[in-house]
Design an enzyme around this catalytic site. Structure first.
Site, mmCIF file in Angstrom:
data_model
loop_
_atom_site.group_PDB
_atom_site.id
_atom_site.type_symbol
_atom_site.label_atom_id
_atom_site.label_comp_id
_atom_site.label_asym_id
_atom_site.label_seq_id
_atom_site.Cartn_x
_atom_site.Cartn_y
_atom_site.Cartn_z
ATOM 1 N N HIS A 183 103.245 34.415 -23.279
ATOM 2 C CA HIS A 183 101.993 34.663 -22.546
ATOM 3 C C HIS A 183 102.036 33.841 -21.255
ATOM 4 O O HIS A 183 101.724 32.657 -21.239
ATOM 5 C CB HIS A 183 100.793 34.278 -23.400
ATOM 6 C CG HIS A 183 99.499 34.889 -22.929
ATOM 7 N ND1 HIS A 183 99.297 35.311 -21.624
ATOM 8 C CD2 HIS A 183 98.351 35.170 -23.601
ATOM 9 C CE1 HIS A 183 98.072 35.815 -21.525
ATOM 10 N NE2 HIS A 183 97.479 35.744 -22.699
ATOM 11 N N HIS A 186 96.829 35.216 -17.298
ATOM 12 C CA HIS A 186 95.410 34.949 -17.594
ATOM 13 C C HIS A 186 94.986 33.493 -17.551
ATOM 14 O O HIS A 186 94.053 33.096 -18.247
ATOM 15 C CB HIS A 186 95.055 35.551 -18.969
ATOM 16 C CG HIS A 186 95.286 37.022 -19.035
ATOM 17 N ND1 HIS A 186 95.393 37.732 -20.194
ATOM 18 C CD2 HIS A 186 95.444 37.930 -18.026
ATOM 19 C CE1 HIS A 186 95.602 39.011 -19.920
ATOM 20 N NE2 HIS A 186 95.649 39.154 -18.613
ATOM 21 N N TYR A 188 96.306 30.778 -18.699
ATOM 22 C CA TYR A 188 96.723 29.843 -19.745
ATOM 23 C C TYR A 188 97.849 28.961 -19.204
ATOM 24 O O TYR A 188 98.231 29.082 -18.042
ATOM 25 C CB TYR A 188 97.090 30.617 -21.022
ATOM 26 C CG TYR A 188 95.886 31.404 -21.517
ATOM 27 C CD1 TYR A 188 94.756 30.733 -21.975
ATOM 28 C CD2 TYR A 188 95.839 32.787 -21.450
ATOM 29 C CE1 TYR A 188 93.611 31.434 -22.376
ATOM 30 C CE2 TYR A 188 94.703 33.496 -21.850
ATOM 31 C CZ TYR A 188 93.598 32.813 -22.307
ATOM 32 O OH TYR A 188 92.471 33.500 -22.685
HETATM 33 C C1 LIG Z 1 89.364 42.014 -27.386
HETATM 34 C C2 LIG Z 1 90.461 41.713 -26.413
HETATM 35 C C3 LIG Z 1 91.318 40.656 -26.651
HETATM 36 C C4 LIG Z 1 92.376 40.390 -25.771
HETATM 37 N N1 LIG Z 1 93.257 39.382 -26.066
HETATM 38 C C5 LIG Z 1 94.378 39.233 -25.326
HETATM 39 C C6 LIG Z 1 95.392 38.337 -25.730
HETATM 40 O O1 LIG Z 1 95.326 37.691 -26.795
HETATM 41 N N2 LIG Z 1 96.475 38.225 -24.921
HETATM 42 C C7 LIG Z 1 96.592 38.927 -23.766
HETATM 43 O O2 LIG Z 1 97.590 38.777 -23.049
HETATM 44 N N3 LIG Z 1 95.657 39.811 -23.371
HETATM 45 C C8 LIG Z 1 94.575 39.992 -24.134
HETATM 46 N N4 LIG Z 1 93.651 40.940 -23.783
HETATM 47 C C9 LIG Z 1 93.901 41.822 -22.627
HETATM 48 C C10 LIG Z 1 94.558 43.140 -23.091
HETATM 49 O O3 LIG Z 1 95.855 42.923 -23.612
HETATM 50 C C11 LIG Z 1 94.690 44.115 -21.891
HETATM 51 O O4 LIG Z 1 95.441 43.475 -20.896
HETATM 52 C C12 LIG Z 1 93.342 44.547 -21.336
HETATM 53 O O5 LIG Z 1 92.459 44.933 -22.371
HETATM 54 C C13 LIG Z 1 93.498 45.714 -20.354
HETATM 55 O O6 LIG Z 1 94.105 46.813 -20.992
HETATM 56 P P1 LIG Z 1 93.226 48.089 -21.486
HETATM 57 O O7 LIG Z 1 92.511 48.585 -20.254
HETATM 58 O O8 LIG Z 1 94.218 49.081 -22.000
HETATM 59 O O9 LIG Z 1 92.267 47.597 -22.516
HETATM 60 C C14 LIG Z 1 92.559 41.197 -24.619
HETATM 61 C C15 LIG Z 1 91.675 42.246 -24.379
HETATM 62 C C16 LIG Z 1 90.647 42.531 -25.266
HETATM 63 C C17 LIG Z 1 89.743 43.712 -24.991
#
Ligand SMILES: Cc1cc2nc3c(=O)[nH]c(=O)nc-3n(C[C@H](O)[C@H](O)[C@H](O)COP(=O)(O)O)c2cc1C
Length: 369
Positions: A183, A186, A188
């Protein structure tokens, strides 16, 4: 020819592809999603195994972000991969996914300054510099709470963090994972070191682009040496403001990172385009300039729907598309996309937290539908 100009036949999204050392049934990836439902000792449970197994028709599942150490935690009930019980819990998850013919990699993180004193016996979380992120974390008893002011890591502590990432990669392979995603996005720890908005160090880990990228590259090198580049990927989010992440000039920063990662032979780079979960055009950025610097598989994410995914795979140079939110309420998302069937909407109330509701109770469509 620029790699971003590669074209493929319609239907390629749904066809098998080899990514590094991993054979995938299709080019659709389940994006990493924190659901805050780990069990005792932050070990995965049978319910977590059921959740991932339900989604095993994805070409690749990337797990929710998973701690490399106790110090790495920033949110309640997110799993780890550093104790025997956690490794055993994940083994049941990978077995369940493999039994359904799926592939799964662990996303591993150190949350850095996106954390709170309550996770560290009242002590501050660690970061490149003692600058508080204008962001919230979920804390027991308090709900969403401001992050704490972090302390700057001592140079002598950084080698331990590199080793924690390396050891967690080994643990992931022991737990039966097909690979690991670092990761690096974001805000981190690895991303926080990259950016001048959060890194104001004056030692070899701060200042120039080369210095700010040093920790991410040391970690990536150590992990590639441990499990092989063909089982390793990394997530980057060059312009996402997630968790108060910002940099004065991300284009050359990320070009440097990708140039230096490329010789390590990584299986994939997972790029979050724009603001995570928000506008894709939040800031100008030349993603093709990164794509052209990388020989492995190029995974794109953020707000993709069926038409966008087909388009990016057939004519815009991506090899894989990661879907996040659509996978929450559509365990059979691959079939629904392939047959152009309607998608179910997730209930936002049950996104995070304990319990089966909103987690393992979203049904797949009946075979006849
Ligand atoms: C509930 C939730 C939890 C997420 N947790 C993570 C995570 O643990 N690690 C990460 O890199 N991105 C995390 N994301 C971001 C998603 O991986 C993704 O980048 C984001 O939802 C955009 O993609 P989408 O439009 O297909 O949802 C999270 C998103 C959501 C909605």
């Amino acid at each position: 020819m620029s790699r971003s100009k590669i074209t493929r036949a319609p239907g390629a999204l749904f066809e098998p592809v080899r990514v590094g050392d991993i054979d995938l049934a299709n080019r659709i990836v389940m994006s990493p999603m924190t659901r805050s439902r780990a069990g005792d000792g932050l070990a995965p449970t049978a319910m977590n195994a059921e959740y991932y197994a339900q989604r095993a028709s994805a070409g690749l599942i990337i797990t929710e972000a998973t701690q490399i150490s106790a110090q790495a935690q920033g949110y309640i009930d997110t799993p780890g991969l550093y104790t025997d019980a956690q490794i055993a819990g994940w083994k049941a998850v990978t077995d369940a996914v493999h039994a359904r013919g799926g592939k799964i990699v662990a996303q591993i993180w150190h949350t850095g300054r996106i954390s709170h004193t309550s996770f560290h016996n009242g002590n501050p979380p660690v970061a490149p510099s003692p600058i508080r992120a204008n962001a919230k974390v979920f804390v027991a008893g308090e709900g969403f709470t401001d992050t704490s002011v972090p302390r700057a890591l001592e140079p002598s502590e950084i080698a331990q963090i590199v080793d924690d990432f390396r050891q967690t990669c080994r643990n992931a392979i022991d737990a039966g994972f097909d690979g690991v995603e670092l990761h690096g996005a974001h805000g981190y720890l690895l991303d926080a070191f990259l950016r001048d908005g959060s890194n104001q160090r004056t030692d070899m880990y701060g200042g120039s682009i080369e210095n700010r990228a040093r920790l991410m590259l040391e970690v990536t090198e150590a992990c590639a040496a441990e499990i092989g580049g063909g089982r390793l990927g990394i997530r980057l989010s060059p312009v996402s403001p997630a968790n108060d992440s910002h940099d004065s000039n991300p284009q050359p920063l990320f070009e440097h990172v990708v140039e230096r990662i490329n010789p390590l032979g990584l299986a994939f780079i997972d790029i979050v385009e724009g603001a995570t979960g928000g506008p894709r055009d939040i800031a100008p950025f030349d993603y093709d300039a990164l794509r052209d610097r990388f020989d492995g598989a190029w995974m794109v994410n953020n707000g993709y729907d069926r038409d966008m995914a087909i388009d990016v795979i057939t004519s815009c140079g991506a090899d894989l598309v990661a879907f996040g939110r659509p996978f929450i309420a559509n365990p059979d998302l691959v079939r629904r996309l392939k047959e152009n069937l309607p998608l179910a909407e997730a209930d936002p109330v049950t996104t995070y937290g304990k319990g089966a509701a909103g987690y393992v109770d979203y049904p797949a469509l009946d075979a006849a539908e």
